[in-house]
Design an enzyme around this catalytic site. Structure first.
Site, PDB file in Angstrom:
ATOM      1  N   ARG A 179       1.071  -1.173  -0.100  1.00 42.97           N
ATOM      2  CA  ARG A 179       0.185   0.001   0.020  1.00 42.97           C
ATOM      3  C   ARG A 179       0.931   1.275   0.099  1.00 42.97           C
ATOM      4  NH1 ARG A 179      -1.839  -3.663   3.992  1.00 42.97           N
ATOM      5  NH2 ARG A 179      -3.929  -4.367   3.555  1.00 42.97           N
ATOM      6  N   LYS A 213      -2.100  -3.088   7.935  1.00 44.29           N
ATOM      7  CA  LYS A 213      -3.182  -2.603   8.646  1.00 44.29           C
ATOM      8  C   LYS A 213      -3.190  -3.080  10.225  1.00 44.29           C
ATOM      9  CE  LYS A 213      -6.279  -0.954   4.882  1.00 44.29           C
ATOM     10  NZ  LYS A 213      -7.592  -1.383   4.375  1.00 44.29           N
ATOM     11  N   HIS A 228      -3.592   2.710  -5.576  1.00 41.72           N
ATOM     12  CA  HIS A 228      -3.542   1.068  -5.408  1.00 41.72           C
ATOM     13  C   HIS A 228      -3.319   0.630  -6.766  1.00 41.72           C
ATOM     14  CE1 HIS A 228      -3.600   0.575  -1.266  1.00 41.72           C
ATOM     15  NE2 HIS A 228      -5.015  -0.092  -1.299  1.00 41.72           N
ATOM     16  N   ARG A 246      -0.568  -1.766  -6.802  1.00 42.52           N
ATOM     17  CA  ARG A 246      -1.083  -2.979  -5.962  1.00 42.52           C
ATOM     18  C   ARG A 246      -2.050  -3.805  -6.591  1.00 42.52           C
ATOM     19  NH1 ARG A 246      -1.280  -4.329  -0.556  1.00 42.52           N
ATOM     20  NH2 ARG A 246      -3.157  -5.058   0.370  1.00 42.52           N
ATOM     21  N   HIS A 292      -3.837  -9.130   3.299  1.00 43.05           N
ATOM     22  CA  HIS A 292      -5.130  -9.282   3.687  1.00 43.05           C
ATOM     23  C   HIS A 292      -5.469 -10.021   4.730  1.00 43.05           C
ATOM     24  CE1 HIS A 292      -6.187  -7.764  -0.877  1.00 43.05           C
ATOM     25  NE2 HIS A 292      -6.027  -7.081  -0.084  1.00 43.05           N
ATOM     26  N   TYR A 314      -9.640 -10.376  -7.215  1.00 42.44           N
ATOM     27  CA  TYR A 314      -8.650 -10.457  -8.154  1.00 42.44           C
ATOM     28  C   TYR A 314      -8.758 -11.597  -9.105  1.00 42.44           C
ATOM     29  CZ  TYR A 314      -6.255  -6.859  -5.601  1.00 42.44           C
ATOM     30  OH  TYR A 314      -6.117  -5.519  -4.948  1.00 42.44           O
TER      31      TYR A 314
END
Length: 295
Positions: free
Chosen positions: A146, A170, A241, A244, A267, A276
């Site tokens: 990110r 995150k 993004h 990414r 994730h 994706y």
């Protein structure tokens, strides 16, 4: 009520370790919610009921707010009430059974390999800033970081010998991501020949710095990417993004395991990574339609 919101935001920082951008988003949404409560003469969170929240949701819809924006607002309010209920500051949660507007799943924009090459070839590597930009773009595409993770990198989080970076994602979760030979080459070249000419203080720890020698901001990085996208004549909506998304899609197109891509992207839920697979299925269908004699 404002004091309770401040306590909740403090809890998100201390207990949950939320990123600064996420925290700012929660704060903005809850401040708007407080304004609505005040205009409705509500003086306590205990007085908020299901009907009032439905009216707030309808109000946002009438204002033309996007479904994603409304869902984000409701998520902040739900999280606030979970906190208040846990701390026994309210007796019930009015957000229970509250339905947010349905969002159409929007597939992320990705670049083709040729478009990635055009974008990554734009920086001039004969200047310190150009070297920095080249290293940044190569690293973004090589790792799928990110933008917030990229600009947070310190020099000591880059292992040039092992060809990997350690980043905080995150929830302050650390992950190790390989970066490949090309990215490693340009990051090393930038550190050895560019970074020293940009920093003002030897004590600076940031890997990527701006023209003032301080850590590059998210907005600064985004502006740089947009500039090179224009120079490369990319007729696509480029976001922070985009590289990414392209990183993940290209890995899956070339046979990477979904779980491995999930880990590389950081994730928490594999469902987030599965978006994706829709892109790669679409690509497979296009190839089939173009190449099969009876398609």
């Amino acid at each position: 009520m404002r004091e309770l919101v401040d306590e909740f935001l403090y809890y998100l920082v201390v207990e949950r370790g939320l990123a600064e951008n996420t925290l700012a988003s929660y704060n903005s949404d809850l401040q708007q919610f407080l304004q609505y409560l005040e205009s409705s003469k509500i003086k306590s969170f205990r007085d908020v009921n299901h009907g009032l929240l439905v009216a707030y949701l309808v109000k946002m819809q009438r204002e033309g707010r996007a479904p994603a924006t409304i869902c984000q607002h409701m998520a902040a309010i739900r999280a606030l009430y979970q906190f208040l209920l846990r701390e026994r500051l309210v007796d019930n949660d009015p957000t229970v059974n509250l339905e947010s507007p349905r969002q159409a799943k929007k597939l992320p924009q990705v670049l083709t390999l040729e478009e990635v090459e055009r974008l990554l070839s734009q920086p001039r590597v004969d200047t310190p800033a150009g070297l920095r930009d080249k290293a940044m773009l190569e690293l973004l595409y090589a790792t799928g970081l990110r933008v917030s993770e990229l600009i947070a990198l310190n020099v000591d989080q880059v292992n040039l010998e092992g060809e990997f970076v350690r980043c905080l994602g995150k929830g302050a979760k650390e992950r190790v991501v390989p970066m490949g030979q090309m990215a490693c080459f340009y990051v090393r070249t930038y550190i050895e020949n560019g970074r020293g000419k940009l920093i003002k203080k030897k004590a600076e720890t940031a890997l990527f710095v701006n023209q003032h020698g301080r850590r590059l901001s998210r907005q600064g990085c985004w502006k740089i990417i947009k500039g090179y996208a224009r120079a490369a004549n990319l007729n696509k909506e480029i976001t922070p993004h985009t590289l990414r998304h392209s990183f993940a899609t290209h890995l899956l197109e070339n046979g990477a395991d979904l779980r491995a891509v999930q880990e590389l992207l950081g994730h928490a839920d594999i469902g987030t990574t599965q978006i994706y697979t829709h892109l790669t299925r679409k690509k497979v269908r296009e190839v089939y339609d173009r190449t099969h004699p009876r398609a």
